[in-house]
Design an enzyme around this catalytic site. Structure first.
Site, mmCIF file in Angstrom:
data_model
loop_
_atom_site.group_PDB
_atom_site.id
_atom_site.type_symbol
_atom_site.label_atom_id
_atom_site.label_comp_id
_atom_site.label_asym_id
_atom_site.label_seq_id
_atom_site.Cartn_x
_atom_site.Cartn_y
_atom_site.Cartn_z
ATOM 1 N N LYS A 122 14.253 -5.701 -10.224
ATOM 2 C CA LYS A 122 15.538 -5.117 -10.630
ATOM 3 C C LYS A 122 16.222 -6.020 -11.654
ATOM 4 C CE LYS A 122 20.044 -4.118 -8.594
ATOM 5 N NZ LYS A 122 20.825 -4.125 -7.358
ATOM 6 N N THR B 50 -4.168 -16.608 3.581
ATOM 7 C CA THR B 50 -5.552 -16.122 3.671
ATOM 8 C C THR B 50 -6.298 -16.322 2.364
ATOM 9 O OG1 THR B 50 -4.782 -13.900 3.098
ATOM 10 C CG2 THR B 50 -5.079 -14.380 5.431
ATOM 11 N N TYR C 205 1.328 -4.400 10.498
ATOM 12 C CA TYR C 205 0.796 -4.140 9.152
ATOM 13 C C TYR C 205 1.135 -2.713 8.715
ATOM 14 C CZ TYR C 205 -2.799 -3.968 5.437
ATOM 15 O OH TYR C 205 -3.475 -3.846 4.241
ATOM 16 N N THR D 251 -11.745 -1.789 0.697
ATOM 17 C CA THR D 251 -12.355 -2.319 -0.529
ATOM 18 C C THR D 251 -13.126 -3.592 -0.190
ATOM 19 O OG1 THR D 251 -10.466 -1.444 -1.743
ATOM 20 C CG2 THR D 251 -11.812 -3.059 -2.899
ATOM 21 N N GLY E 216 13.852 -7.142 -5.739
ATOM 22 C CA GLY E 216 15.076 -7.722 -6.312
ATOM 23 C C GLY E 216 14.777 -8.370 -7.653
ATOM 24 N N GLN F 263 17.937 4.140 -6.101
ATOM 25 C CA GLN F 263 19.293 3.569 -6.210
ATOM 26 C C GLN F 263 19.490 2.756 -7.475
ATOM 27 O OE1 GLN F 263 19.661 2.474 -1.672
ATOM 28 N NE2 GLN F 263 21.069 1.235 -2.862
HETATM 29 P P1 NAD Z 1 -6.290 -11.239 1.179
HETATM 30 O O1 NAD Z 1 -5.893 -11.654 2.545
HETATM 31 O O2 NAD Z 1 -7.594 -11.701 0.625
HETATM 32 O O3 NAD Z 1 -5.160 -11.600 0.121
HETATM 33 C C1 NAD Z 1 -3.798 -11.635 0.419
HETATM 34 C C2 NAD Z 1 -3.169 -12.787 -0.343
HETATM 35 O O4 NAD Z 1 -1.752 -12.821 -0.065
HETATM 36 C C3 NAD Z 1 -3.718 -14.144 0.075
HETATM 37 O O5 NAD Z 1 -3.986 -14.937 -1.057
HETATM 38 C C4 NAD Z 1 -2.609 -14.749 0.923
HETATM 39 O O6 NAD Z 1 -2.639 -16.150 0.950
HETATM 40 C C5 NAD Z 1 -1.386 -14.168 0.252
HETATM 41 N N1 NAD Z 1 -0.222 -14.113 1.127
HETATM 42 C C6 NAD Z 1 -0.144 -13.623 2.398
HETATM 43 N N2 NAD Z 1 1.102 -13.759 2.868
HETATM 44 C C7 NAD Z 1 1.841 -14.327 1.883
HETATM 45 C C8 NAD Z 1 3.203 -14.730 1.770
HETATM 46 N N3 NAD Z 1 4.060 -14.562 2.778
HETATM 47 N N4 NAD Z 1 3.610 -15.295 0.609
HETATM 48 C C9 NAD Z 1 2.750 -15.486 -0.427
HETATM 49 N N5 NAD Z 1 1.457 -15.132 -0.363
HETATM 50 C C10 NAD Z 1 1.003 -14.561 0.777
HETATM 51 O O7 NAD Z 1 -6.269 -9.637 1.192
HETATM 52 P P2 NAD Z 1 -6.725 -8.600 0.066
HETATM 53 O O8 NAD Z 1 -7.815 -7.815 0.613
HETATM 54 O O9 NAD Z 1 -6.874 -9.286 -1.228
HETATM 55 O O10 NAD Z 1 -5.435 -7.660 0.015
HETATM 56 C C11 NAD Z 1 -4.479 -7.758 -1.021
HETATM 57 C C12 NAD Z 1 -3.473 -6.639 -0.884
HETATM 58 O O11 NAD Z 1 -4.125 -5.362 -0.928
HETATM 59 C C13 NAD Z 1 -2.679 -6.679 0.425
HETATM 60 O O12 NAD Z 1 -1.343 -6.308 0.164
HETATM 61 C C14 NAD Z 1 -3.352 -5.618 1.270
HETATM 62 O O13 NAD Z 1 -2.465 -5.057 2.193
HETATM 63 C C15 NAD Z 1 -3.780 -4.604 0.209
HETATM 64 N N6 NAD Z 1 -4.922 -3.814 0.675
HETATM 65 C C16 NAD Z 1 -6.188 -4.327 0.666
HETATM 66 C C17 NAD Z 1 -7.233 -3.541 1.140
HETATM 67 C C18 NAD Z 1 -8.652 -4.046 1.141
HETATM 68 O O14 NAD Z 1 -9.535 -3.337 1.626
HETATM 69 N N7 NAD Z 1 -8.951 -5.203 0.612
HETATM 70 C C19 NAD Z 1 -6.985 -2.260 1.637
HETATM 71 C C20 NAD Z 1 -5.687 -1.786 1.652
HETATM 72 C C21 NAD Z 1 -4.659 -2.559 1.152
#
Ligand code: NAD
Ligand code: UDP
Length: 421
Positions: free
Chosen positions: A202, A134, A242, A272, A199, A259
């Site tokens: 750690k 994404t 999710y 956000t 991992g 652990q």
């Molecule tokens: P986003 O989709 O813009 O960014 C996610 C990024 O992770 C992307 O660059 C995507 O390519 C990368 N990615 C996805 N799967 C992957 C994988 N298997 N291996 C490597 N890279 C991978 O989303 P965001 O809004 O920037 O969110 C970032 C983090 O913050 C996420 O963990 C999300 O759950 C958390 N989060 C965001 C919000 C929000 O409102 N933006 C709210 C709660 C939690």
């Protein structure tokens, strides 16, 4: 450049600096330095006289606004040109004892790219790990080639080895359409990706921060949501990949902490928004702004009475950096308490889009707000209880929703004008 566009905080004071000084740690950065990395000249145009704009255009790469690579769409040939940077924004010169090697998984995504900007400007060595599912290389392309920066295409479900001091583990799709696109992959990313990064933490003794989410509270029966609320999640619904993925990721995180003594931080992030959000990822803020700018109907799902609380990106980055550098190992909510019904929010976005269009000399066309079916398991209400963040991080959001939306509208408007949206 005149200063007619001011960004005021919740107390009516100008925001010129983001970041903070505490935990023996100085991470203040000028807001303008960050803006030069995502706002384009059209924004400056709204606050400059036309002669200044022309001058700026002529100076182009040598001007202060040239810290971004460009994508220029050529409508006649249906092609796009990219330019790379010839110079980089200045970064702090830290002594080796203070310069950290920081891994940011998901660093090419919306949140990740802003975190990378902040860490780079502060003078750290940053490695981005991303599979670009994404995210996009363009979000951090202004750092490619910088000696403190590295970008690696890698899927976190596979193990990865690097020496580092801190890991911000963000990799995971975040918008409902994206995380539901391949539910099995989403849960694999949350589980195996987090397992692999823990991992690594750690093995290298790196401090590990995971971006968890308000979705761990599901469709909450407690309002606002404090961290000790266990949540109300449907384990088999379309959002479960999710929600349950992040819940198990938190479980893993505390497993490694108890652990193996891994030094962990858990940020529960609430909705956000900000520049660089993928305009087509289906989340409500990007949908509403893009629809209103294009003069299309704004789509409210359900009756629009469900609520969300919206936080601007710079507040989130302050919160993440504060948490990483604090001693707090319990989960911490990071979000803005300003709660809106989605119906009210649609009206606010429409009003702000019209305001920005008028400022740019365009007479706005009033768009309609239309109602569409409510997605399954869509939470009815959401607002963070941020008492813990206030107490342990001395953090609270500074940006009003209105100020953040105005900046995001200017960002998308520029992208549309240059043809890249
Ligand atoms: P986003 O989709 O813009 O960014 C996610 C990024 O992770 C992307 O660059 C995507 O390519 C990368 N990615 C996805 N799967 C992957 C994988 N298997 N291996 C490597 N890279 C991978 O989303 P965001 O809004 O920037 O969110 C970032 C983090 O913050 C996420 O963990 C999300 O759950 C958390 N989060 C965001 C919000 C929000 O409102 N933006 C709210 C709660 C939690
Ligand atoms: N929503 C909406 N119209 C849209 C996109 C989303 O009304 O075009 C609603 C959605 O149903 C939810 C809220 O806005 O109630 C926030 O949705 P989003 O996908 O941004 O994030 P969520 O908080 O649900 O993960």
């Amino acid at each position: 450049m005149s200063s007619t566009v001011r960004t005021l905080d919740k107390n009516g004071k100008d925001i010129n600096i983001v970041g903070f000084q505490r935990f023996g740690f100085d991470c203040e950065v000028s807001l303008d330095v960050l803006r030069l990395l995502y706002l384009r000249k059209h924004y400056v145009k709204t606050v400059t006289s036309s002669s200044e704009s022309v001058k700026d255009d002529e100076q182009d790469e040598s001007s202060a606004t040239a810290y971004f690579s460009k994508s220029i769409y050529h409508a006649d040939t249906q092609s796009i040109s990219y330019t790379t940077l010839s110079r980089f924004p200045p970064v702090k010169l830290l002594p080796p004892s203070k310069r950290k090697r920081i891994l940011v998984t998901g660093g090419a995504g919306f949140v990740g790219s802003h975190l990378v900007d902040r860490l780079m400007v502060l003078g750290h060595e940053v490695t981005v790990l991303d599979n670009f599912f994404t995210g996009s290389k363009t979000t951090v392309s202004h750092w490619v080639g910088h000696p403190n920066f590295e970008m690696v295409r890698h899927d976190v479900v596979e193990p990865f080895m690097i020496e580092c001091d801190q890991i911000y583990h963000l990799a995971c799709p975040a918008s409902p359409p994206h995380y539901q696109y391949n539910a099995v992959k989403t849960i694999k990313t949350s589980f195996m990706g987090t397992l692999n990064m823990l991992g690594l933490a750690k093995r290298t003794k790196a401090r590990f921060l995971i971006s968890s989410t308000s979705e761990v509270y599901g469709d909450p029966e407690v309002h606002p949501q404090p961290e000790d609320y266990w949540g109300h999640v449907n384990p088999i619904g379309p959002r479960a990949c999710y929600d349950e993925g992040k819940r198990v990721a938190e479980t893993l995180t505390y497993g490694f902490h108890r652990q193996d003594g891994v030094d962990v931080r858990v940020a529960r992030i609430f909705n956000t928004y900000g520049p660089r959000m993928n305009p087509f990822d289906g989340r409500v803020v990007s949908n509403f702004i893009v629809q209103a700018l294009r003069g299309e109907d704004m789509t409210v799902y359900g009756d629009g009475k469900q609520t969300r609380s919206f936080q601007y990106i710079h507040d989130l980055i302050d919160g993440l950096i504060a948490l990483m550098n604090s001693g707090e190992t319990r989960p911490v909510n990071i979000g803005n308490g300003d709660e809106f019904t989605i119906g009210e929010f649609a009206e606010l976005v429409r009003e702000i889009v019209e305001k920005v269009q008028r400022e740019d000399g365009v007479e706005p066309k009033r768009v309609n707000i239309v109602y569409k079916p409510m997605p399954t398991d869509d939470p009815q209400k959401r607002r963070p209880d941020t008492t813990r963040a206030k107490e342990v991080l001395e953090w609270q959001p500074r940006w009003t929703v209105r100020m953040g939306l105005e900046e995001m509208v200017r960002y998308y408007k520029a992208k549309m004008e240059e043809g890249s949206i």
